[in-house]
Write an enzyme that holds these catalytic residues in place. Structure first.
Site, PDB file in Angstrom:
ATOM      1  N   HIS A   1      -1.743   4.531  -8.301  1.00 33.58           N
ATOM      2  CA  HIS A   1      -0.794   3.415  -8.427  1.00 33.58           C
ATOM      3  C   HIS A   1      -1.316   2.201  -7.667  1.00 33.58           C
ATOM      4  CE1 HIS A   1       0.985   4.004  -4.343  1.00 33.58           C
ATOM      5  NE2 HIS A   1       0.863   5.295  -4.587  1.00 33.58           N
TER       6      HIS A   1
ATOM      7  N   ASP B   1       0.490  -0.452  -6.386  1.00 33.57           N
ATOM      8  CA  ASP B   1       1.296  -1.058  -5.337  1.00 33.57           C
ATOM      9  C   ASP B   1       1.131  -0.326  -4.008  1.00 33.57           C
ATOM     10  OD1 ASP B   1       2.601   1.124  -6.594  1.00 33.57           O
ATOM     11  OD2 ASP B   1       4.499   0.558  -5.656  1.00 33.57           O
TER      12      ASP B   1
ATOM     13  N   GLU C   1       5.199   2.349  -7.970  1.00 34.87           N
ATOM     14  CA  GLU C   1       5.366   3.747  -7.568  1.00 34.87           C
ATOM     15  C   GLU C   1       6.138   3.856  -6.269  1.00 34.87           C
ATOM     16  OE1 GLU C   1       4.178   7.582  -5.537  1.00 34.87           O
ATOM     17  OE2 GLU C   1       4.005   5.505  -4.868  1.00 34.87           O
ATOM     18  N   GLU C   2       5.833   2.986  -5.317  1.00 33.40           N
ATOM     19  CA  GLU C   2       6.438   3.097  -4.001  1.00 33.40           C
ATOM     20  C   GLU C   2       7.909   2.708  -3.986  1.00 33.40           C
ATOM     21  OE1 GLU C   2       5.012   4.643  -1.874  1.00 33.40           O
ATOM     22  OE2 GLU C   2       2.869   4.242  -1.718  1.00 33.40           O
TER      23      GLU C   2
ATOM     24  N   ASP D   1      -3.884  10.508  -5.346  1.00 33.48           N
ATOM     25  CA  ASP D   1      -2.866   9.968  -4.442  1.00 33.48           C
ATOM     26  C   ASP D   1      -2.448  10.963  -3.368  1.00 33.48           C
ATOM     27  OD1 ASP D   1      -1.062   8.144  -3.426  1.00 33.48           O
ATOM     28  OD2 ASP D   1       0.507   8.604  -4.881  1.00 33.48           O
TER      29      ASP D   1
ATOM     30  N   HIS E   1       2.999   4.596   5.006  1.00 34.01           N
ATOM     31  CA  HIS E   1       4.297   3.904   4.941  1.00 34.01           C
ATOM     32  C   HIS E   1       4.698   3.306   6.292  1.00 34.01           C
ATOM     33  CE1 HIS E   1       5.713   6.280   1.112  1.00 34.01           C
ATOM     34  NE2 HIS E   1       4.467   5.822   1.020  1.00 34.01           N
TER      35      HIS E   1
END
Length: 487
Positions: free
Chosen positions: A77, A79, A147-148, A171, A459
């Site tokens: 992904h 993002d 995705e996030e 991922d 994150h």
């Protein structure tokens, strides 16, 4: 910016990662990166197209003589999670990510998330596409959006579009491991308009802040006992409730899939209880630090006078109802898996909580290996917050990825891991929400695995990647693509 990345090995991968660091790409703002990758594909002579949602696909024909090999989809992904330390102003829609190589053999960002999740997977796929020395079958690189924030790209992926039979999801975040299953999940959004009243005579406005927590990934780190700023600040508000506290506003967390590191509230308290309030806050700071010792050492709790008086605050009754509902809300690990020992089966994260002029909003991310458990926790939120007149919506639900331990692709990967690295990989199921479950629902014929380099602190501004593991990841990916061409 980030020119030093091109001196790292493998150079083609890090060159592409530099492009991703220099191109802002928080969820919902991937357009500039998509355009950059399309221009790059044109320069490479690669075909590219997008589906209706905007997901990007790049294609490269097989090495001559290998046209009948199974088509391989390299998937990641575009993002990244946008998190910065409170004292570091950073506009993720405009500013590049500034990276640094630490003395510890890891790559870090300066005061922000690094974007190794999933920038390194994307960079690896691009490096594979430009590797003309590599023997391969038909290749597709699928880069999804959002995705996030919502799994939006995978959820809206066009059906009948992809051609490959094997999908390599890039991922994952653990060295020496390969994933064959993951949790599903859903966003639980709660909204309410609560009654307010002007400040009364003798009420003092104060700012309550809780900062200094580690944060982290709401799936991978949910079981580690780290503090959640929303849970802890609500606990403090609950302790101040007997003193007549009235909430003015509240802001805690920024993303539903990141453990909240900070939370802030404005409240009104009667003048004659201020000394008691400061004493309670000081006592709670000591109490919380003791509870989090060895896990989250940096907690700081402060209650400070605010010069400007607010125009409105929640009524005493509305403030009590809200704080009590938040204090009782489900949070954290609900159940560990019996079938997959050591893996969280069901959890939820109180990711975002806000209150402004009586308007309350909460967004929690529920994850589970069982869709029925996801639905149950969502219903518990609904039942609880209906008691204060709130509306609850369940959105962006996505299925889990059912493990297939007999996967031929998995057997091939395990053999190559042993041949190239001299060890067997751990075969795992992850509590985080990989896109594989959604993709498998749309393309049930796909044989899939997920693997990647060693990333920690995803994150959060502590995100970092081990440099040696990137070299290892690249070696395995390149070997697997070449091995699949011989089938």
């Amino acid at each position: 910016m980030n020119a030093h990345l091109e001196q790292l090995s493998p150079r083609p991968l890090w060159r592409h990662f530099r492009t991703l660091c220099n191109t802002p790409r928080p969820s919902g703002h991937e357009a500039a990166l998509v355009a950059t990758l399309e221009r790059w594909a044109d320069g490479q002579g690669l075909a590219h197209d997008r589906d209706a949602f905007g997901n990007l696909r790049l294609r490269k024909p097989a090495t001559p003589g290998h046209e009948q090999a199974p088509g391989v989809i390299l998937q990641g992904h575009l993002d990244m999670v946008a998190q910065a330390n409170a004292d570091h102003p950073h506009d993720f829609t405009r500013d590049p990510i500034e990276t640094r190589v630490g003395d510890d053999g890891w790559l870090h960002a300066r005061h922000t998330t690094l974007g190794a999740d999933n920038g390194l997977g994307v960079a690896a796929a691009l490096a594979i596409l430009e590797d003309d020395a590599l023997v391969h079958g038909p290749l597709e690189a699928l880069f999804t959006l959002e995705e996030e924030s919502s799994m939006g790209g995978a959820l809206h992926l066009a059906e009948g579009w992809l051609e490959g039979r094997v999908l390599l999801n890039l991922d994952s975040e653990d060295r020496g491991q390969v994933y064959i299953g993951c949790a599903g999940g859903a966003d639980v959004n709660v909204d309410a308009q609560l009654p307010t009243a002007p400040p009364a005579t003798g009420e003092q406005a104060l700012t309550l802040s809780l900062t200094g927590l580690s944060g982290g990934h709401s799936g991978i780190d949910i079981h580690k006992g780290r503090g959640n700023a929303n849970r802890l600040l609500v606990r403090v508000l609950r302790a101040l409730e007997p003193l007549g506290a009235r909430l003015v506003d509240y802001h805690g967390g920024t993303l539903r899939n990141a453990l909240p590191r900070e939370a802030f509230a404005t409240l009104l308290l009667p003048d004659d209880v201020l000394e008691q309030a400061w004493a309670r806050v000081a006592s709670l700071e000591t109490e919380l630090r003791t509870e989090l010792a060895g896990v989250d050492e940096g907690l700081s709790l402060a209650l400070e006078p605010r010069e400007e008086a607010p125009a409105e605050a929640l009524t005493v009754q509305a403030s009590q109802r809200l704080v009590r509902a938040l204090h009782a809300a489900p949070y954290g690990v609900e159940r560990m898996s019996v079938e997959v020992p050591g893996v969280v089966e069901t959890s939820n994260n109180l990711g975002v909580v806000s209150l402004e002029v009586g308007r309350f909003h909460l967004c929690a991310l529920v994850r589970s290996l069982r869709d029925s458990a996801t639905a149950d926790i969502a219903d518990r939120f609904r039942a609880l917050f209906e008691l204060i007149g709130a509306e609850t919506r369940v959105e962006n639900a996505y299925p889990g990825w059912t493990p297939n331990p007999d996967s031929p692709l998995l057997a091939r990967f395990r053999r190559l891991h042993q041949e190239r690295l001299g060890s067997d990989p751990e075969v795992k199921v992850i509590h985080a929400g990989l896109e594989c479950g959604i993709l498998g629902g749309k393309y049930p014929q796909l044989d899939m695995i997920s693997f990647g380099p060693l990333i920690r602190g995803a994150h959060s501004p502590d995100e970092r990647v081990e440099l040696d593991s990137v070299e290892e990841f690249w070696t395995l990916l390149r070997a697997l693509v070449e091995d699949l061409a011989t089938e």
